[in-house]
Design an enzyme around this catalytic site. Structure first.
Site, PDB file in Angstrom:
ATOM      1  N   ARG A 116      76.004  -6.864  51.086  1.00  0.00           N
ATOM      2  CA  ARG A 116      75.859  -6.064  52.282  1.00  0.00           C
ATOM      3  C   ARG A 116      74.533  -5.683  52.331  1.00  0.00           C
ATOM      4  O   ARG A 116      73.645  -5.866  51.648  1.00  0.00           O
ATOM      5  CB  ARG A 116      76.704  -4.746  51.930  1.00  0.00           C
ATOM      6  CG  ARG A 116      78.149  -5.032  52.016  1.00  0.00           C
ATOM      7  CD  ARG A 116      79.003  -3.554  51.761  1.00  0.00           C
ATOM      8  NE  ARG A 116      78.646  -2.754  52.974  1.00  0.00           N
ATOM      9  CZ  ARG A 116      78.253  -1.413  52.884  1.00  0.00           C
ATOM     10  NH1 ARG A 116      77.838  -1.054  51.632  1.00  0.00           N
ATOM     11  NH2 ARG A 116      77.995  -0.772  53.988  1.00  0.00           N
ATOM     12  N   LYS A 181      77.819  -0.080  39.531  1.00  0.00           N
ATOM     13  CA  LYS A 181      78.381  -1.019  40.275  1.00  0.00           C
ATOM     14  C   LYS A 181      78.931  -2.049  39.635  1.00  0.00           C
ATOM     15  O   LYS A 181      78.364  -2.630  38.829  1.00  0.00           O
ATOM     16  CB  LYS A 181      77.644  -1.469  41.497  1.00  0.00           C
ATOM     17  CG  LYS A 181      78.453  -2.322  42.461  1.00  0.00           C
ATOM     18  CD  LYS A 181      77.799  -2.299  43.835  1.00  0.00           C
ATOM     19  CE  LYS A 181      78.119  -3.219  44.776  1.00  0.00           C
ATOM     20  NZ  LYS A 181      77.392  -3.151  46.108  1.00  0.00           N
ATOM     21  N   ARG A 314      74.574   7.762  49.552  1.00  0.00           N
ATOM     22  CA  ARG A 314      73.935   8.299  48.046  1.00  0.00           C
ATOM     23  C   ARG A 314      74.226   9.424  47.937  1.00  0.00           C
ATOM     24  O   ARG A 314      74.510  10.541  48.554  1.00  0.00           O
ATOM     25  CB  ARG A 314      72.582   8.233  48.143  1.00  0.00           C
ATOM     26  CG  ARG A 314      71.560   6.966  48.972  1.00  0.00           C
ATOM     27  CD  ARG A 314      70.889   6.157  48.041  1.00  0.00           C
ATOM     28  NE  ARG A 314      70.614   5.088  48.650  1.00  0.00           N
ATOM     29  CZ  ARG A 314      69.548   4.799  49.536  1.00  0.00           C
ATOM     30  NH1 ARG A 314      68.869   5.485  49.713  1.00  0.00           N
ATOM     31  NH2 ARG A 314      69.422   3.395  50.020  1.00  0.00           N
TER      32      ARG A 314
HETATM   33  C1  BTN Z   1      77.965  -5.997  48.309  1.00  0.00           C
HETATM   34  O1  BTN Z   1      76.718  -5.838  48.593  1.00  0.00           O
HETATM   35  O2  BTN Z   1      78.429  -4.884  47.439  1.00  0.00           O
HETATM   36  C2  BTN Z   1      78.972  -6.989  48.595  1.00  0.00           C
HETATM   37  C3  BTN Z   1      78.685  -8.224  47.397  1.00  0.00           C
HETATM   38  C4  BTN Z   1      79.664  -9.229  47.664  1.00  0.00           C
HETATM   39  C5  BTN Z   1      79.324 -10.534  46.930  1.00  0.00           C
HETATM   40  C6  BTN Z   1      80.456 -11.671  47.025  1.00  0.00           C
HETATM   41  S1  BTN Z   1      80.480 -13.003  45.737  1.00  0.00           S
HETATM   42  C7  BTN Z   1      81.417 -13.795  46.667  1.00  0.00           C
HETATM   43  C8  BTN Z   1      81.182 -13.577  48.157  1.00  0.00           C
HETATM   44  N1  BTN Z   1      80.251 -14.594  48.473  1.00  0.00           N
HETATM   45  C9  BTN Z   1      79.011 -14.100  48.835  1.00  0.00           C
HETATM   46  O3  BTN Z   1      78.078 -14.573  49.221  1.00  0.00           O
HETATM   47  N2  BTN Z   1      79.286 -12.856  48.824  1.00  0.00           N
HETATM   48  C10 BTN Z   1      80.395 -12.212  48.438  1.00  0.00           C
END
Ligand code: BTN
Length: 319
Positions: A116, A181, A314
């Protein structure tokens, strides 16, 4: 190179000669490929004179047949890649190519995993789950309301069922254990949200990863939390079943039917937080979420509601 890996993944010794014969290449070509495997995929391979080569630990690769056997009701096609830029990006390309939804994209690693707010998602080879499930949405906006929170709840439940009891939620859709996380969710949408569109439910779960220098926030993995190594095919199957269950509830009853359950699992319920929106910061106390999944904060004694993909929370030091 990956054919060689598939021969070695049983964790037993294989002589250079036997590997060369199986691949139809010379022993020195086997040696070169092994060096590539170590350098490119970060794998550790033992070399013992007189015995040959052995993976430092046996490796289970993603296997669509195994996943389907464990979750027969999830009858969507599964596209598995050894390496891809991002499973979400590949899912979007597949939609463009006309692939019919639902379908699932998995990869052993991502070279440009998306998080994100423009962040990178650490995606080492064969350690974690990089999962993108594509759905066709025909019900208009109602089918999208709170969808990313519903996915978070399904991921959290799958982790708890598999032995991570401390997994909980942080708005909007992080899955944490304590402050760390363990999984993240990125939804991407194409088409007209008010009519027919496709949504990519991107899920990254830290499964067997024990170390990385690619993450600049507190993180953990299922293995670090439990001391056990997890079968990723089993996890993909369980996640599929859990998503099916929650998505069906969401589709039939709408997000308001899931709102309470989500709040009960929100680790930061009642906590003093700062909401970060670009350069702006709003301090408040978490009251919960509304029937569309937006965050309800008490700010200076007044309830305010916030939503949007670029927001992040946060904990305040004094909470
Ligand atoms: C975040 O930042 O919390 C979201 C992370 C999401 C990662 C997943 S891995 C599978 C899918 N492909 C990606 O490129 N991103 C999501």
């Amino acid at each position: 190179m990956l054919t060689l890996l598939k021969l070695l993944k049983d964790g037993k010794f294989h002589s250079g000669q036997a590997l060369g014969v199986a691949l139809g290449i010379s022993r020195s070509a086997v040696w070169k490929q092994l060096q590539h495997l170590e350098a490119e995929l970060g794998l550790s391979i033992h070399k013992v004179r007189g015995r040959g080569y052995q993976m430092a630990a046996p490796l289970t690769l993603l296997d669509p047949a195994d996943i389907k056997e464990q979750a027969p009701s999830c009858d969507w096609p599964i596209l598995v890649f050894d390496s891809i830029d991002s499973t979400n990006a590949e899912a979007l390309r597949a939609i463009e190519r006309g692939q019919a939804a639902p379908f699932l994209v998995l990869s052993e690693r991502q070279t440009a995993g998306r998080g994100r707010r423009g962040r990178n998602w650490a995606s080492p080879f064969a350690e974690n789950i990089y999962y993108s499930l594509v759905l066709r949405i025909e019900g208009g906006m109602r089918q999208l309301e709170g969808l990313s929170l519903v996915v978070g709840l399904a991921v959290m439940q799958a982790l708890r069922d598999l032995g991570i009891p401390g997994a909980g939620l942080k708005w909007p859709n992080d899955v944490l254990v304590g402050q760390k996380k363990i999984a993240g969710i990125l939804l991407e949408l194409v088409g007209d949200p008010a009519d027919v569109c496709h949504v990519v439910l991107g899920v990254g779960i830290n499964v067997n990863m024990q170390a990385t220098d690619e993450i600049d926030q507190q993180w953990t993995s299922m293995r670090l939390e439990s001391g056990r190594v997890f079968d990723r095919n089993h996890l993909v199957a369980q996640l599929g079943l859990m998503l099916q269950k929650y998505l069906a509830r969401h589709q039939i009853d709408g997000f308001s039917a899931i709102q309470r359950e989500w709040e009960q699992n929100h680790l930061w319920q009642g906590r003093a937080v700062s909401l970060i929106a670009g350069v702006n910061q709003i301090d408040g106390e978490v009251l919960g979420i509304d029937s569309q999944g937006a965050l309800r904060l008490k700010v200076d004694g007044v309830e305010k509601v916030f939503s949007g993909g670029e927001l992040s929370l946060r904990l305040r030091d004094d909470s």
